[in-house]
Design a protein around this motif. Structure first.
Motif, PDB file in Angstrom:
ATOM      1  N   PHE A  53     -15.354 -76.766  58.698  1.00  0.00           N
ATOM      2  CA  PHE A  53     -15.809 -75.404  58.462  1.00  0.00           C
ATOM      3  C   PHE A  53     -16.029 -74.685  59.783  1.00  0.00           C
ATOM      4  O   PHE A  53     -16.531 -75.279  60.729  1.00  0.00           O
ATOM      5  CB  PHE A  53     -17.178 -75.377  57.761  1.00  0.00           C
ATOM      6  N   LYS A  54     -15.665 -73.421  59.794  1.00  0.00           N
ATOM      7  CA  LYS A  54     -16.052 -72.541  60.897  1.00  0.00           C
ATOM      8  C   LYS A  54     -16.792 -71.388  60.247  1.00  0.00           C
ATOM      9  O   LYS A  54     -16.277 -70.791  59.283  1.00  0.00           O
ATOM     10  CB  LYS A  54     -14.825 -72.025  61.646  1.00  0.00           C
ATOM     11  N   SER A  55     -17.975 -71.061  60.736  1.00  0.00           N
ATOM     12  CA  SER A  55     -18.766 -70.049  60.042  1.00  0.00           C
ATOM     13  C   SER A  55     -19.568 -69.213  61.028  1.00  0.00           C
ATOM     14  O   SER A  55     -19.659 -69.552  62.214  1.00  0.00           O
ATOM     15  CB  SER A  55     -19.714 -70.737  59.055  1.00  0.00           C
ATOM     16  N   GLY A  56     -20.144 -68.139  60.528  1.00  0.00           N
ATOM     17  CA  GLY A  56     -20.937 -67.294  61.411  1.00  0.00           C
ATOM     18  C   GLY A  56     -21.453 -66.064  60.675  1.00  0.00           C
ATOM     19  O   GLY A  56     -21.252 -65.900  59.462  1.00  0.00           O
ATOM     20  N   PHE A  57     -22.126 -65.207  61.435  1.00  0.00           N
ATOM     21  CA  PHE A  57     -22.689 -63.968  60.879  1.00  0.00           C
ATOM     22  C   PHE A  57     -22.542 -62.849  61.892  1.00  0.00           C
ATOM     23  O   PHE A  57     -22.963 -62.983  63.043  1.00  0.00           O
ATOM     24  CB  PHE A  57     -24.171 -64.174  60.528  1.00  0.00           C
ATOM     25  N   ASP A  58     -21.918 -61.771  61.447  1.00  0.00           N
ATOM     26  CA  ASP A  58     -21.806 -60.557  62.253  1.00  0.00           C
ATOM     27  C   ASP A  58     -22.791 -59.551  61.660  1.00  0.00           C
ATOM     28  O   ASP A  58     -22.547 -58.988  60.585  1.00  0.00           O
ATOM     29  CB  ASP A  58     -20.363 -60.040  62.173  1.00  0.00           C
ATOM     30  N   LYS A  59     -23.918 -59.379  62.367  1.00  0.00           N
ATOM     31  CA  LYS A  59     -25.017 -58.541  61.843  1.00  0.00           C
ATOM     32  C   LYS A  59     -24.627 -57.081  61.738  1.00  0.00           C
ATOM     33  O   LYS A  59     -25.108 -56.360  60.875  1.00  0.00           O
ATOM     34  CB  LYS A  59     -26.208 -58.629  62.805  1.00  0.00           C
ATOM     35  N   ALA A  60     -23.793 -56.619  62.666  1.00  0.00           N
ATOM     36  CA  ALA A  60     -23.432 -55.204  62.654  1.00  0.00           C
ATOM     37  C   ALA A  60     -22.474 -54.919  61.498  1.00  0.00           C
ATOM     38  O   ALA A  60     -22.653 -53.964  60.739  1.00  0.00           O
ATOM     39  CB  ALA A  60     -22.797 -54.831  63.987  1.00  0.00           C
ATOM     40  N   ALA A  61     -21.474 -55.777  61.340  1.00  0.00           N
ATOM     41  CA  ALA A  61     -20.483 -55.551  60.285  1.00  0.00           C
ATOM     42  C   ALA A  61     -20.937 -56.146  58.942  1.00  0.00           C
ATOM     43  O   ALA A  61     -20.281 -55.950  57.921  1.00  0.00           O
ATOM     44  CB  ALA A  61     -19.158 -56.167  60.698  1.00  0.00           C
ATOM     45  N   LEU A  62     -22.043 -56.898  58.963  1.00  0.00           N
ATOM     46  CA  LEU A  62     -22.552 -57.627  57.792  1.00  0.00           C
ATOM     47  C   LEU A  62     -21.493 -58.587  57.211  1.00  0.00           C
ATOM     48  O   LEU A  62     -21.359 -58.715  55.999  1.00  0.00           O
ATOM     49  CB  LEU A  62     -23.093 -56.672  56.725  1.00  0.00           C
ATOM     50  N   ASN A  63     -20.757 -59.227  58.101  1.00  0.00           N
ATOM     51  CA  ASN A  63     -19.814 -60.265  57.670  1.00  0.00           C
ATOM     52  C   ASN A  63     -20.498 -61.622  57.796  1.00  0.00           C
ATOM     53  O   ASN A  63     -20.796 -62.077  58.899  1.00  0.00           O
ATOM     54  CB  ASN A  63     -18.558 -60.262  58.548  1.00  0.00           C
ATOM     55  N   LEU A  64     -20.769 -62.227  56.642  1.00  0.00           N
ATOM     56  CA  LEU A  64     -21.379 -63.558  56.599  1.00  0.00           C
ATOM     57  C   LEU A  64     -20.433 -64.460  55.829  1.00  0.00           C
ATOM     58  O   LEU A  64     -19.939 -64.068  54.763  1.00  0.00           O
ATOM     59  CB  LEU A  64     -22.727 -63.480  55.871  1.00  0.00           C
ATOM     60  N   GLY A  65     -20.153 -65.648  56.356  1.00  0.00           N
ATOM     61  CA  GLY A  65     -19.264 -66.513  55.591  1.00  0.00           C
ATOM     62  C   GLY A  65     -18.709 -67.658  56.390  1.00  0.00           C
ATOM     63  O   GLY A  65     -19.231 -68.002  57.458  1.00  0.00           O
ATOM     64  N   LEU A  66     -17.641 -68.230  55.864  1.00  0.00           N
ATOM     65  CA  LEU A  66     -17.057 -69.408  56.497  1.00  0.00           C
ATOM     66  C   LEU A  66     -15.573 -69.510  56.187  1.00  0.00           C
ATOM     67  O   LEU A  66     -15.097 -68.956  55.194  1.00  0.00           O
ATOM     68  CB  LEU A  66     -17.770 -70.672  56.020  1.00  0.00           C
ATOM     69  N   LYS A  67     -14.893 -70.206  57.066  1.00  0.00           N
ATOM     70  CA  LYS A  67     -13.516 -70.630  56.758  1.00  0.00           C
ATOM     71  C   LYS A  67     -13.550 -72.127  56.562  1.00  0.00           C
ATOM     72  O   LYS A  67     -14.064 -72.862  57.414  1.00  0.00           O
ATOM     73  CB  LYS A  67     -12.548 -70.272  57.875  1.00  0.00           C
ATOM     74  N   SER A  68     -13.054 -72.554  55.430  1.00  0.00           N
ATOM     75  CA  SER A  68     -12.992 -73.977  55.135  1.00  0.00           C
ATOM     76  C   SER A  68     -11.527 -74.380  55.204  1.00  0.00           C
ATOM     77  O   SER A  68     -10.660 -73.670  54.697  1.00  0.00           O
ATOM     78  CB  SER A  68     -13.540 -74.194  53.718  1.00  0.00           C
ATOM     79  N   GLY A  69     -11.262 -75.492  55.848  1.00  0.00           N
ATOM     80  CA  GLY A  69      -9.857 -75.885  55.873  1.00  0.00           C
ATOM     81  C   GLY A  69      -9.603 -77.012  56.816  1.00  0.00           C
ATOM     82  O   GLY A  69     -10.528 -77.629  57.349  1.00  0.00           O
ATOM     83  N   GLY A  70      -8.337 -77.279  57.052  1.00  0.00           N
ATOM     84  CA  GLY A  70      -8.000 -78.375  57.944  1.00  0.00           C
ATOM     85  C   GLY A  70      -6.519 -78.669  57.924  1.00  0.00           C
ATOM     86  O   GLY A  70      -5.706 -77.783  57.642  1.00  0.00           O
ATOM     87  N   TYR A  71      -6.217 -79.922  58.203  1.00  0.00           N
ATOM     88  CA  TYR A  71      -4.834 -80.327  58.445  1.00  0.00           C
ATOM     89  C   TYR A  71      -4.502 -81.526  57.576  1.00  0.00           C
ATOM     90  O   TYR A  71      -5.154 -82.570  57.688  1.00  0.00           O
ATOM     91  CB  TYR A  71      -4.695 -80.672  59.936  1.00  0.00           C
TER      92      TYR A  71
END
Ligand code: NAD
Length: 321
Positions: A53-71
């Motif tokens: 998982f790669k995830s984070g929060f952009d407070k200004a844009a209000l983008n909260l979430g994650l990318k789930s995935g792999g190889y």
């Protein structure tokens, strides 16, 4: 909750929208209004898969979430892409899942956009020759995105298996650019901008192989141990990255830092250049290196942009959840 399936992304997302989304979020990261959470990546002990998982929060844009995935290395035999990603966006006020977005094409577009932003900020204006090292899935995306940033005349490219360079050749021709498959020495001697996009665990470009004034975007190293350029190359260059913590642990700069050739405080955030709080290129002689490690906030930024486009064009599927 909205769903934007993988098959819709190509009709919705543009390189320009990916460039704007990535440039914006790099700026927000540097302004500390957006931050990435620690990356999880595990060998799951099934199907030889690497998953995370790669995830984070952009407070200004209000983008909260994650990318789930792999190889999943066996996927090609099943007619599927080996890299599989899905992006989940959550409502920052309630925690409710806001959208699920196919992440395969978006990953390629956001990765190429990061290299393009680095070229926009750091390459010499009069750059004419673009060097590409690598000819895998990501390489053509890199070529298309970076080629838009300067008035390039020619592409020179190198790949471990030269016969795989045909796709890059046709993309370059489609873009009206000359194309030549070259040795690494020739590539380094001719290029104004170099993109490395391989899964190598050993340095490919060596010290002395790159000429003064080159901008290098190292885009392939996203795991501990991977390496595309000799650590010594970073010793004399100006260094930039998307996120310093990730760069020194799983990015290209893990090597010069571990070898004691570079102090971490010599590495600059590309976002700081975008915000004008750090100087970019200082002279035509300087070598600049961008370590594009790939951060979760890039995924959230492009996913959010694509959801907006999908809603606008009436192709987002709205489901009760
Ligand atoms: P791919 O498997 O399609 O292609 C791999 C490329 O690496 C090929 O050109 C291959 O010849 C080359 N290569 C492998 N081992 C090598 C070696 N020892 N020496 C020289 N060349 C070698 O992979 P892809 O999808 O094109 O991805 C390339 C790299 O980019 C991978 O490491 C991937 O994890 C990374 N990636 C990074 C980001 C990011 O945000 N930074 C995003 C996506 C992918």
């Amino acid at each position: 909750m909205l769903i934007v399936p993988e098959k819709e992304i190509a009709n919705l997302m543009t390189r320009a929208a990916a460039f704007d989304a990535v440039k914006g979020v790099f700026a927000s990261m540097s302004a500390k209004t957006a931050y990435n959470f620690p990356v999880i990546r595990e060998a799951i002990g099934h199907a030889d898969a690497l998953y995370g998982f790669k995830s984070g929060f952009d407070k200004a844009a209000l983008n909260l979430g994650l990318k789930s995935g792999g190889y999943w290395p066996g996927n090609a035999e099943k007619g599927l892409t080996n890299h599989q990603s899905t992006i989940f966006l959550f409502d920052a006020d309630t925690g409710k899942c806001r959208a699920i977005v196919g992440g395969n094409l978006l990953t390629a577009l956001r990765t190429a956009a990061a290299a393009a932003v680095s070229v926009d900020c750091l390459a010499r204006q009069e750059s004419e020759v673009l060097g590409i090292v690598g000819a895998g899935h990501q390489a053509a995306f890199q070529l298309r995105a970076v080629a838009e940033q300067r008035d390039f005349k020619r592409v020179v490219a190198w790949n471990r298996s030269p016969e795989k360079l045909d796709t890059l050749r046709s993309v370059a021709e489609e873009l009206g650019l000359g194309f030549e498959a070259v040795s690494l020495d020739e590539l380094g001697a001719q290029s104004d901008v170099i993109v490395t996009i391989t899964s190598s665990f050993d340095p490919i470009l060596q010290q002395g192989q790159i000429r003064a004034g080159t901008h290098v975007a190292c885009m392939g190293t996203d795991t501990k141990g991977k390496q595309e350029i000799a650590a010594a190359l970073s010793g004399d260059a100006r260094l930039f990255t998307d996120e310093i913590a990730q760069s020194v642990t799983i990015g290209e700069f893990q090597h010069p830092v571990a070898e004691g050739l570079v102090d971490q405080d010599r590495i600059n955030e590309l976002g700081a250049v975008i915000n004008g709080t750090t100087a970019g290129r200082a002279s035509d002689e300087e070598i600049t290196i961008f370590d594009g490690t790939g951060v979760g906030l890039q995924d959230l930024a492009v996913a959010s942009a694509v959801v907006e486009l999908a809603v606008g064009q009436g192709v987002a599927q709205d489901v009760e959840f």
